[in-house]
Write a protein that holds these residues in place. Structure first.
Motif, PDB file in Angstrom:
ATOM      1  N   LYS A  30      27.881  33.928  25.700  1.00  0.00           N
ATOM      2  CA  LYS A  30      26.505  33.461  25.892  1.00  0.00           C
ATOM      3  C   LYS A  30      26.508  32.005  26.349  1.00  0.00           C
ATOM      4  N   ALA A  31      27.397  31.227  25.726  1.00  0.00           N
ATOM      5  CA  ALA A  31      27.500  29.814  26.112  1.00  0.00           C
ATOM      6  C   ALA A  31      27.998  29.681  27.545  1.00  0.00           C
ATOM      7  N   VAL A  32      29.008  30.498  27.932  1.00  0.00           N
ATOM      8  CA  VAL A  32      29.530  30.456  29.303  1.00  0.00           C
ATOM      9  C   VAL A  32      28.407  30.753  30.297  1.00  0.00           C
ATOM     10  N   CYS A  33      27.622  31.790  30.008  1.00  0.00           N
ATOM     11  CA  CYS A  33      26.504  32.155  30.885  1.00  0.00           C
ATOM     12  C   CYS A  33      25.480  31.022  30.941  1.00  0.00           C
ATOM     13  N   GLY A  34      25.187  30.423  29.753  1.00  0.00           N
ATOM     14  CA  GLY A  34      24.241  29.309  29.711  1.00  0.00           C
ATOM     15  C   GLY A  34      24.714  28.115  30.513  1.00  0.00           C
ATOM     16  N   ARG A  63      44.473  36.274  28.925  1.00  0.00           N
ATOM     17  CA  ARG A  63      44.097  37.281  29.915  1.00  0.00           C
ATOM     18  C   ARG A  63      42.825  38.008  29.484  1.00  0.00           C
ATOM     19  N   SER A  64      42.716  38.294  28.191  1.00  0.00           N
ATOM     20  CA  SER A  64      41.546  38.995  27.664  1.00  0.00           C
ATOM     21  C   SER A  64      40.279  38.171  27.851  1.00  0.00           C
ATOM     22  N   ILE A  69      35.106  37.707  30.677  1.00  0.00           N
ATOM     23  CA  ILE A  69      34.139  36.898  31.427  1.00  0.00           C
ATOM     24  C   ILE A  69      33.841  37.553  32.774  1.00  0.00           C
ATOM     25  N   ARG A  70      34.881  37.982  33.467  1.00  0.00           N
ATOM     26  CA  ARG A  70      34.687  38.587  34.801  1.00  0.00           C
ATOM     27  C   ARG A  70      33.968  39.929  34.713  1.00  0.00           C
ATOM     28  N   GLN A  71      34.209  40.663  33.651  1.00  0.00           N
ATOM     29  CA  GLN A  71      33.606  41.990  33.508  1.00  0.00           C
ATOM     30  C   GLN A  71      32.147  41.940  33.073  1.00  0.00           C
ATOM     31  N   ASN A  72      31.795  40.955  32.240  1.00  0.00           N
ATOM     32  CA  ASN A  72      30.473  40.950  31.621  1.00  0.00           C
ATOM     33  C   ASN A  72      29.466  39.991  32.230  1.00  0.00           C
ATOM     34  N   ILE A  73      29.953  38.997  32.974  1.00  0.00           N
ATOM     35  CA  ILE A  73      29.033  38.029  33.586  1.00  0.00           C
ATOM     36  C   ILE A  73      28.971  38.283  35.082  1.00  0.00           C
ATOM     37  N   PRO A  79      36.801  31.486  35.264  1.00  0.00           N
ATOM     38  CA  PRO A  79      36.800  30.286  34.425  1.00  0.00           C
ATOM     39  C   PRO A  79      38.132  29.542  34.511  1.00  0.00           C
ATOM     40  N   GLU A  80      38.102  28.287  34.114  1.00  0.00           N
ATOM     41  CA  GLU A  80      39.328  27.488  34.007  1.00  0.00           C
ATOM     42  C   GLU A  80      39.721  27.493  32.528  1.00  0.00           C
ATOM     43  N   ILE A  81      40.862  28.073  32.203  1.00  0.00           N
ATOM     44  CA  ILE A  81      41.274  28.214  30.797  1.00  0.00           C
ATOM     45  C   ILE A  81      42.488  27.317  30.537  1.00  0.00           C
TER      46      ILE A  81
END
Length: 455
Positions: A30-34, A63-64, A69-73, A79-81
């Motif tokens: 949720k935070a990533v999307c925000g 990886r997870s 992130i790629r699947q749900n947003i 993202p940069e991890i």
């Protein structure tokens, strides 16, 4: 650890969110999307109640996070991890910049960052953002994951040379600056990044970013769908290559008949369809399609008696099959501008006028195209002339004139044949008899009332 200590000093903010572990990944999304819908930020896994509690880190964990992130947003982001700290005090930082293609949705819901909270964007704000976005165009938007390394600079140089040849002067600028002036590149911070149009036109591998940007052509052995294919092909790559290769394939799968015209030594060719019409409809199909429609591609079906061009997306707002000759609107203006620069399309608003002119001036006058808007796609059908097969025969010019006359007037008499061709009754009789025997003419009536129509 200095960076983490600095974070702990200021706590959560509009740029930072803390989570105890990746067990709270769903909340972290949720935070990533925000952040994407606001001004960017980071989620830190391994911090709880103002202290570093540590996060177990493995390749599968990292990886997870990326996959979730790629699947749900959507639209999709990368993202940069980063792993901060050492030993049992490791913290995973998941950082995203402000999104370039707002709005972003987490499982269909759009969030925005307000202070240290992630709130659902209210309907009236969503509507305002969507309306503002509609004023922009998809092809003008920056392609999120692409960079200058994804551009085929040899193709860009080829474009520059062709453009110079057309305008008959030298362009004293770099290929990068030229693409930027055409909105195929745009500034993003201190770098240039490819737009969606830039990737489609000049990308090394456009299908890496847009998998359904290929063109499929099916060639049928008869007039019906469902019959055995003579051939079926997929064309992919950059848009310029797709247009050239697809056009060549179409022309190889239509008929061209040669006939000997009286008084000439060389034979003349008649194409089943005007070459300009074939290419213009192909370019229209790929340049005007809706690229935001997932799972759809351009499909072209070549039948014995027609060709159907099916392009994803409805006609642009305000354009209908009835007014398409009078009104002009471009869903992808950047694509159209670039293609027009190198004469892959006609001047603005002139393409359909010339299509109709080319069909009307075809020697056998085929039917005009049929345009259908299904709501999900646009299908344009062009038709083979009904009398085309007769031009494969060694007919003389008199007989061909008679065929054209009968087709336009509905029938022809022997007297009209004599007058039309300035020949004797005996010559007219021989010519008409041959057309009758070959099943081109059908006889109606007897004696002086005899007329001949197309069979």
């Amino acid at each position: 650890m200095n960076e983490i200590n600095e974070l702990l000093k200021y706590g959560e903010s509009e740029k930072a969110e803390f989570k105890k572990s990746t067990a709270q990944l769903e909340k972290g999304l949720k935070a990533v999307c925000g952040f994407l819908n606001h001004s960017g930020g980071s989620v830190y896994f391994g911090i709880h109640e103002g202290k570093v509690v540590g996060q177990e880190v493995s390749d599968s964990t990292l990886r997870s996070i990326s996959q979730k992130i790629r699947q749900n947003i959507k639209p999709e982001v990368s993202p940069e991890i980063t792993v901060l700290g050492t030993g049992k005090e490791k913290v995973i930082q998941v950082r995203v910049k402000e999104g370039l293609n707002k709005l972003y949705y987490l499982n269909g819901i759009a969030y925005k960052r307000v202070g240290a909270e992630n709130i659902v964007i209210p309907p009236e704000e969503l509507e305002r953002i969507i309306l503002n976005k509609r004023k922009k165009n998809w092809d003008f938007e920056i392609c999120e994951d692409a960079n200058l390394g994804d551009i085929d600079w040899e193709k860009a140089e080829w474009f520059k040379e062709r453009y110079e040849f057309i305008i008959k002067r030298k362009i004293h600028t770099s290929s990068e600056d030229l693409l930027k002036s055409l909105n195929c590149l745009r500034s993003a911070g201190d770098k240039n990044k490819p737009t969606n149009a830039g990737v489609l036109l000049f990308g090394n591998d456009p299908q890496k970013f847009f998998p359904n940007t290929r063109v499929t052509i099916a060639v049928y052995l008869s007039k019906k769908v469902g019959t055995k294919h003579k051939d079926i092909r997929d064309f992919q790559g950059c848009l310029l290559d797709i247009i050239d290769e697809t056009n060549e394939f179409i022309n190889k799968n239509i008929n061209t008949y040669s006939y000997l015209k009286e008084g000439q030594l060389a034979r003349e060719d008649i194409s089943q369809y005007p070459p300009f019409v074939l290419r213009e409809l192909l370019v229209n199909a790929v340049a005007h399609r809706d690229y935001t429609t997932s799972g759809a591609r351009v499909i072209i079906k070549i039948f014995e008696d027609r060709i159907e061009y099916q392009s994803p997306g409805p006609l642009p707002a305000g354009i209908t099959p009835e007014n398409i000759l009078k009104e002009t609107s471009h869903r992808n203006p950047v694509l159209m501008k670039v293609l027009n620069k190198i004469r892959y399309v006609e001047e603005v608003g002139e393409g359909w006028d010339r299509i109709m002119d080319e069909i009307e001036s075809h020697p056998l006058h085929p039917a005009f195209p049929k345009i259908e808007d299904t709501g999900a796609s646009v299908i344009v059908t062009i038709f083979s002339p009904k009398d085309f097969e007769s031009f494969d025969l060694d007919l003389n010019d008199r007989q061909r004139r008679a065929i054209e006359y009968a087709r336009k007037r509905g029938n022809i008499t022997k007297r009209e044949y004599m007058k039309l061709n300035e020949v004797s009754a005996r010559t007219a009789h021989i010519d008409i008899k041959e057309l009758f025997i070959r099943d081109i003419f059908k006889k109606i009536g007897v004696g002086r009332a005899t007329k001949y129509t197309m069979k």
